[in-house]
Design a protein around this motif. Structure first.
Motif, PDB file in Angstrom:
ATOM      1  N   LEU A 224       0.839  -1.197   0.000  1.00  0.00           N
ATOM      2  CA  LEU A 224       0.000   0.000   0.000  1.00  0.00           C
ATOM      3  C   LEU A 224       0.879   1.254   0.000  1.00  0.00           C
ATOM      4  N   PHE A 225       1.869   1.275   0.867  1.00  0.00           N
ATOM      5  CA  PHE A 225       2.723   2.468   0.980  1.00  0.00           C
ATOM      6  C   PHE A 225       3.510   2.692  -0.313  1.00  0.00           C
ATOM      7  N   ALA A 226       4.001   1.611  -0.901  1.00  0.00           N
ATOM      8  CA  ALA A 226       4.765   1.741  -2.151  1.00  0.00           C
ATOM      9  C   ALA A 226       3.874   2.309  -3.264  1.00  0.00           C
ATOM     10  N   ASP A 227       2.640   1.813  -3.361  1.00  0.00           N
ATOM     11  CA  ASP A 227       1.733   2.292  -4.413  1.00  0.00           C
ATOM     12  C   ASP A 227       1.291   3.732  -4.141  1.00  0.00           C
ATOM     13  N   ALA A 228       1.043   4.054  -2.863  1.00  0.00           N
ATOM     14  CA  ALA A 228       0.645   5.421  -2.505  1.00  0.00           C
ATOM     15  C   ALA A 228       1.784   6.394  -2.835  1.00  0.00           C
ATOM     16  N   LEU A 229       3.008   5.966  -2.561  1.00  0.00           N
ATOM     17  CA  LEU A 229       4.178   6.811  -2.860  1.00  0.00           C
ATOM     18  C   LEU A 229       4.309   7.071  -4.359  1.00  0.00           C
ATOM     19  N   ARG A 230       3.998   6.044  -5.157  1.00  0.00           N
ATOM     20  CA  ARG A 230       4.106   6.230  -6.606  1.00  0.00           C
ATOM     21  C   ARG A 230       3.176   7.349  -7.059  1.00  0.00           C
TER      22      ARG A 230
END
Ligand code: SAH
Length: 342
Positions: free
Chosen positions: A74-80
């Motif tokens: 989730l955090f990786a996708d939100a960061l993108r």
């Protein structure tokens, strides 16, 4: 032992706890979560966080915190998504609150090259106090322990777990439980009704709310649950992607219970809670269909079919769309947030 102690031991016992010894999530784990279903979930949560930051007046520094980040997806996708705005990225300091050493390792790998400073914390007490915050919690509160009581005659007795002939069995505490612990509207329920209450969840919410009250900010809470008060036993165990008897394999199954969002909202006072929204409506309001079409433009037909099936799984009432609910908590100075009806 009361159910909250049983849940705590099953999940977090240093040697035998479900979260402490193996990898609980993903195709080989006990269960799959929304961010693992599709990158679109985390991207839209990232879009929501960005909109919340703008609504907060685009502070030059804020703490971006995830509770129970699982595999870090989730955090990786939100960061993108967040990388689309360099000002947001420059303002963000990331914090991941994670109890599981196994999942911490997975998160470290996944989030090795983030464009923002990122650190891991053991609990809420260690969160810095010098800036406003944006908090994300997907399937975190369901993992915090609950207690249960059963109505017998004139009063309530706590449901407990004990050993009988070498096996774990349910029983009732002989002494009466004080009914002030139960939601007011449920204190007069009929004989044999099971009622749940979750002091540990309320304590976690109160800590979060105190920080946001003094520092400013918002929290986005997504979980399976209901608008309380509602009687009933929702304690459950998942193992190898299927339901199992929660007393059968302690430490080898994920044990959780549905979240009473009304009690959580009350514990967040004096912060405001938004209306409770189904995950399907929330994701659609944030533009899930537009994102899905954009991804499909560059996809093979197999990938397009996967994207459609992810949209269905995340939003359909018979899949995750209704059972999963979304609620935001915010400081009274923050204007209405996207994704929710006002
Ligand atoms: N948010 C992730 C994972 C959900 S599973 C996702 O959506 O995929 C629950 C997560 O909360 C796991 O990362 C688990 O290790 C963590 N967790 C459970 N109890 C916790 C506690 N008491 N403190 C911190 N993290 C906890």
């Amino acid at each position: 032992m009361p159910l909250d102690l049983y849940m705590t031991l099953c999940l977090t016992h240093p040697k035998f706890g479900f979260y402490m010894k193996g990898e609980p999530l993903g195709a080989r784990g006990a269960f799959t979560t929304a961010p693992e279903v599709s990158q679109m979930f985390g991207e839209l949560v990232g879009a929501w966080c960005h909109a919340a930051w703008a609504a907060m007046g685009s502070p030059q520094k804020f703490h971006w915190i995830e509770l129970g980040p699982g595999r870090g997806t989730l955090f990786a996708d939100a960061l993108r998504f967040a990388c689309l705005d360099p000002k947001f990225i420059a303002a963000a300091q990331g914090w991941l609150i994670e109890i599981s050493p196994v999942l911490r390792d997975v998160q470290l790998q996944r989030l090795r090259d983030t464009p923002i400073p990122l650190a891991w914390l053991n609990d809420w007490a260690a969160v810095p106090t010098d800036a406003p915050m944006i908090v994300i919690a997907n399937e975190f509160f369901d993992a915090l322990p609950i207690r249960q009581a059963v109505r017998k005659g004139r009063g309530w007795h706590e449901r407990k777990i004990g050993l009988k002939d070498g096996e774990l069995k349910w029983g009732l505490a002989p002494d009466l439980l004080s009914s002030v612990l139960l939601p007011d509207a449920l204190r007069d329920e009929s004989d044999n009704t099971v009622v749940e209450f979750a002091p540990a969840r309320e304590t976690a919410m109160r800590a979060l709310s105190q920080s946001i009250t003094s520092q400013g900010g918002v929290a986005l809470i997504i979980d399976y649950g209901y608008q309380g008060p509602r009687p009933g036993d929702t304690f459950q165990a998942l193992q190898a992607q299927g339901f199992t008897d929660p007393l059968a394999t302690p430490g080898d199954a994920d044990v959780t219970a549905h979240v009473d969002f009304t009690s959580l909202a009350r514990a967040a006072s004096p912060l405001l809670a938004t209306q409770l929204t189904g995950q399907g409506d929330f994701l659609r309001a944030l533009g899930l269909d537009i994102r899905a079409h954009a991804l499909m433009r560059h996809a093979t037909s197999k990938q397009s079919a996967d994207i459609s099936s992810a949209v269905h799984r995340l939003t359909h009432p018979a899949a995750m769309g209704d059972l999963f609910k979304v609620m935001a908590i915010c400081h009274e100075t923050v204007p209405p947030l996207p994704g929710f009806r006002v």
